[in-house]
Design a protein around this motif. Structure first.
Motif, PDB file in Angstrom:
ATOM      1  N   CYS A  19       2.968   3.110 -14.521  1.00  0.00           N
ATOM      2  CA  CYS A  19       3.016   2.680 -13.158  1.00  0.00           C
ATOM      3  C   CYS A  19       4.326   3.007 -12.595  1.00  0.00           C
ATOM      4  O   CYS A  19       4.250   3.435 -11.323  1.00  0.00           O
ATOM      5  N   CYS A  53      -5.496   1.706 -14.131  1.00  0.00           N
ATOM      6  CA  CYS A  53      -4.817   0.801 -13.729  1.00  0.00           C
ATOM      7  C   CYS A  53      -5.177  -0.025 -12.093  1.00  0.00           C
ATOM      8  O   CYS A  53      -4.948   0.774 -11.195  1.00  0.00           O
ATOM      9  N   CYS A  56      -2.362   0.108  -9.534  1.00  0.00           N
ATOM     10  CA  CYS A  56      -1.980   1.170  -8.835  1.00  0.00           C
ATOM     11  C   CYS A  56      -3.288   1.797  -8.068  1.00  0.00           C
ATOM     12  O   CYS A  56      -3.080   2.280  -6.891  1.00  0.00           O
TER      13      CYS A  56
END
Ligand SMILES: [Zn+2]
Length: 79
Positions: A19, A53, A56
């Motif tokens: 991230c 993710c 994101c």
């Protein structure tokens, strides 16, 4: 404070940028996409990370949507 870096826990796939690395280059990543380039070639770690993710991905999708709609990235502030 003894916080384990979130980045480390989310690094599920090999080559995943995580991230922290991703958010710094999401703007550039989206710009490449809009320019018709392949951002995965420039930021392979981010491309991998975006697949795994949701957070994101949402950030990326928001940036992409905003860039397409307004032709520019982010709010234009003059502070
Ligand atoms: Zn992430």
């Amino acid at each position: 404070m003894d916080q384990r870096p979130l980045d480390e826990m989310l690094r599920a796939k090999e080559g995943d940028a995580g991230c922290t690395a991703g958010e710094d280059i999401l703007d550039a990543y989206v710009e490449l996409e809009l320019a018709g380039e392949d951002p995965a070639r420039v930021y392979p770690g981010t491309a991998i990370h975006l697949e795994s993710c949701p957070g994101c991905r949402a950030d990326h999708d928001g940036l992409l949507e905003a860039a397409r709609r307004f032709g520019d990235l982010g709010p234009s502030t003059d502070d």
